[in-house]
Design an enzyme around this catalytic site. Structure first.
Site, PDB file in Angstrom:
ATOM      1  N   ARG A 134       0.825  -1.212   0.000  1.00 12.32           N
ATOM      2  CA  ARG A 134       0.000   0.000   0.000  1.00 12.32           C
ATOM      3  C   ARG A 134       0.860   1.264   0.000  1.00 12.32           C
ATOM      4  O   ARG A 134       0.542   2.232  -0.695  1.00 12.32           O
ATOM      5  CB  ARG A 134      -0.938   0.002   1.204  1.00 12.32           C
ATOM      6  CG  ARG A 134      -2.040  -1.048   1.130  1.00 12.32           C
ATOM      7  CD  ARG A 134      -3.082  -0.826   2.200  1.00 12.32           C
ATOM      8  NE  ARG A 134      -3.802   0.413   1.984  1.00 12.32           N
ATOM      9  CZ  ARG A 134      -4.478   1.066   2.936  1.00 12.32           C
ATOM     10  NH1 ARG A 134      -4.476   0.609   4.172  1.00 12.32           N
ATOM     11  NH2 ARG A 134      -5.127   2.183   2.662  1.00 12.32           N
ATOM     12  N   ILE A 143       3.369 -17.038  23.665  1.00 11.34           N
ATOM     13  CA  ILE A 143       2.133 -17.631  23.157  1.00 11.34           C
ATOM     14  C   ILE A 143       1.593 -18.650  24.151  1.00 11.34           C
ATOM     15  O   ILE A 143       0.389 -18.686  24.442  1.00 11.34           O
ATOM     16  CB  ILE A 143       2.361 -18.272  21.775  1.00 11.34           C
ATOM     17  CG1 ILE A 143       2.722 -17.197  20.743  1.00 11.34           C
ATOM     18  CG2 ILE A 143       1.131 -19.051  21.316  1.00 11.34           C
ATOM     19  CD1 ILE A 143       3.098 -17.748  19.377  1.00 11.34           C
ATOM     20  N   THR A 161       4.066  -7.906  14.732  1.00  6.38           N
ATOM     21  CA  THR A 161       3.348  -7.269  13.628  1.00  6.38           C
ATOM     22  C   THR A 161       3.830  -5.844  13.338  1.00  6.38           C
ATOM     23  O   THR A 161       4.106  -5.510  12.180  1.00  6.38           O
ATOM     24  CB  THR A 161       1.838  -7.275  13.921  1.00  6.38           C
ATOM     25  OG1 THR A 161       1.374  -8.630  13.911  1.00  6.38           O
ATOM     26  CG2 THR A 161       1.073  -6.477  12.882  1.00  6.38           C
ATOM     27  N   VAL A 196       4.596  -6.245  24.309  1.00  8.24           N
ATOM     28  CA  VAL A 196       3.687  -6.557  25.415  1.00  8.24           C
ATOM     29  C   VAL A 196       3.316  -8.027  25.349  1.00  8.24           C
ATOM     30  O   VAL A 196       3.120  -8.574  24.263  1.00  8.24           O
ATOM     31  CB  VAL A 196       2.414  -5.676  25.338  1.00  8.24           C
ATOM     32  CG1 VAL A 196       1.288  -6.255  26.177  1.00  8.24           C
ATOM     33  CG2 VAL A 196       2.725  -4.257  25.782  1.00  8.24           C
ATOM     34  N   HIS A 241      -1.004  10.912  40.002  1.00 15.69           N
ATOM     35  CA  HIS A 241      -1.412  10.148  41.183  1.00 15.69           C
ATOM     36  C   HIS A 241      -2.933  10.072  41.288  1.00 15.69           C
ATOM     37  O   HIS A 241      -3.612  11.049  40.988  1.00 15.69           O
ATOM     38  CB  HIS A 241      -0.846  10.814  42.442  1.00 15.69           C
ATOM     39  CG  HIS A 241      -1.160  10.099  43.698  1.00 15.69           C
ATOM     40  ND1 HIS A 241      -0.543   8.927  44.063  1.00 15.69           N
ATOM     41  CD2 HIS A 241      -2.053  10.382  44.684  1.00 15.69           C
ATOM     42  CE1 HIS A 241      -1.025   8.513  45.219  1.00 15.69           C
ATOM     43  NE2 HIS A 241      -1.945   9.390  45.616  1.00 15.69           N
TER      44      HIS A 241
END
Length: 500
Positions: free
Chosen positions: A59, A220, A361, A392, A489
């Protein structure tokens, strides 16, 4: 531009100028391009693989004026959209709902005994994935990118040529972005191994398994074990050593193993499957536990509904016939590329999981776009910087990490030049709950200026808070920069700017 038609000069439409620039960049490649064979269709850019990296690169190339085509044998979106990040996150969100339901009474709500329906979430999840497939299809159509359905293999030709369903296609620039596939043990290694499934098969399950065994210690395995356990499946996680996520910082590896056990996942340490048999009540696993310093013991795990192998991923490169054009790979089949994603064959490139580096990804997307800018916008220095890539793990609670681990920093800078700041606390969410999870954080700093070279954390909200801190690490922030930032906080994130 003097050699181009007048219509492509300064006053030309942007799309025409982009096309001219793309053509100029493509022609600027060293070497004399060979004309395609008469029975071969030709493009400016041919992308093999309609996953995240391939689609992003195609793209972007089209935006820059290239005539692009994408070859895809399955659904558009690749692993991430179909059997990875996207449906996994839906299931993780579902599992988080289940966990929060246990806390409702502690927060003053009447007992909530909501019955979970796997069928409902599976139907909604699959419908969402299907909508994304359609969006990808529409985006390619809008970008005037041709979609070629089928399996691509390299074929004979005066220049690198790909054959799909008996038809041949070529381009001065060919990108391989075929991704990876889950690793499955061979029957010769573990008799009955084929009776198990992989992460791909997890998304095909029609019902929540009553008894699950996940084999593997990577992210995984950790994510799927956490999801199944939270939703009510009796779950065991089988690992070869004594901790999960052994490639992560030691704090994360130890804490994640502890949190899994606290959440009810049985972590079978130093244990491996030796044989799998099918019985009338499910699968029966013969396993061997080999604790260092002790005699190995063999036990049986009966009545297993779901045996899932999460022992790694292999490059999806076997069927490409790479030897036809001499593309070099490592012993596992990962395509070897340089810092600019070039293979050893001129005009052939590779990005993403098929290269075996940083299997994420966003990495494939970023590398694919950088490549498109280099090829079709004449940005010769356009390449992805693979340092400080944040990641993450959607465990329970989630993990966020960026930069060097403590061990990596010591190896790079020397022990005397590394300083560690860390903390562990109970998030405020758990102030009134019977159920508890910890939040642990570690900041790795290097040299006298205490440059922050690594941040590692696990706890509620660490998945969402990491991105901003990753920007700071990427920019070269120091511990003093963090200290000079006023805390928010009460949040868990304030701990990272108040570490002492």
């Amino acid at each position: 531009m003097a050699l181009l038609p007048r219509a492509l000069g300064v006053g030309a439409a942007p799309s025409l100028r982009r096309a001219a620039r793309a053509l100029t960049c493509a022609m600027a490649s060293p070497g004399e391009p060979q004309p395609p064979a008469p029975d071969t269709s030709s493009f400016d850019y041919l992308v093999i693989g309609g996953g995240s990296g391939g689609l992003a690169s195609a793209r972007r190339a089209a935006e820059l004026g290239a005539r692009a085509a994408v070859v895809e044998s399955h659904k558009l979106g690749g692993t991430c959209v179909n059997v990875g990040c996207v449906p996994k996150k839906v299931m993780w969100n579902t599992a988080v709902h289940s966990e929060f339901m246990h806390d409702h009474v502690d927060y003053g709500f009447q007992s909530c005994e909501g019955k979970f329906s796997w069928h409902v979430i599976k139907q909604k999840r699959d419908a969402y994935v299907s909508r994304l497939n359609t969006i990808y299809q529409n985006n390619l159509t809008k970008s005037h990118i041709e979609i070629i359905h089928g399996y691509a293999t390299f074929a004979d030709g005066p220049r690198p040529t790909v054959e799909v369903n008996g038809k041949k296609f070529t381009a001065p620039h060919i990108l391989i972005a075929t991704g990876g596939v889950p690793t499955v043990p061979h029957e010769s290694q573990i008799p009955g191994a084929s009776l198990g499934i992989t992460s791909d098969g997890f998304f095909q399950l029609e019902d929540l398994p009553s008894r699950s065994v996940i084999v593997g210690a990577g992210y995984i395995a950790v994510e799927i074990a956490g999801i199944l356990s939270a939703l009510g499946s009796k779950t065991s996680l089988m690992i070869r050593h004594d901790k999960v996520l052994r490639n992560f910082d030691s704090l994360i590896s130890s804490n994640c193993t502890e949190e899994l056990e606290n959440a009810g996942v049985e972590v079978l340490k130093f244990t491996q499957v030796k044989e799998v048999k099918k019985t009338s009540s499910g699968l029966e696993l013969q396993v061997v536990t080999s604790v260092p310093g002790r005699k190995p013991t063999t036990t049986m795990i009966p009545d297993v509904d779901c045996l899932l192998w999460a022992i790694g991923r292999d490059p999806n490169s076997k069927g490409l016939n790479l030897n036809k054009v001499g593309i070099q790979t490592d012993e596992k089949g990962h395509i070897l590329v340089d810092e600019f994603q070039n293979t050893n064959v001129k005009g052939v490139y590779a990005v993403g999981d098929v290269c075996g580096k940083a299997l994420l990804t966003p990495v494939a997307i970023a590398a694919g776009r950088k490549l498109a800018h280099r090829l079709f916008e004449c940005k010769q220095d356009s390449k992805l910087d693979y340092d400080n890539i944040p990641t993450v793990v959607f465990s329970h609670p989630p993990i966020g990490t960026v930069g060097l681990t403590e061990d990596e920093a010591v190896h790079k800078y020397g022990k005397d030049n590394v300083k560690i700041y860390s903390t562990a606390f109970t998030p405020m969410y758990h102030a009134v709950t019977t159920r508890k999870t910890k939040c642990v954080m570690k900041m790795v700093c290097a040299n006298k200026e205490e440059k922050v070279v690594g941040i590692h954390m696990q706890g509620i909200g660490c998945d969402e808070m990491l991105q901003g801190f990753a920007v700071a690490v990427k920019m070269g922030a120091t511990k003093a920069d963090f200290d000079n930032t006023v805390a928010i906080h009460p949040t868990s994130s304030e701990e990272l700017v108040t570490l002492r």
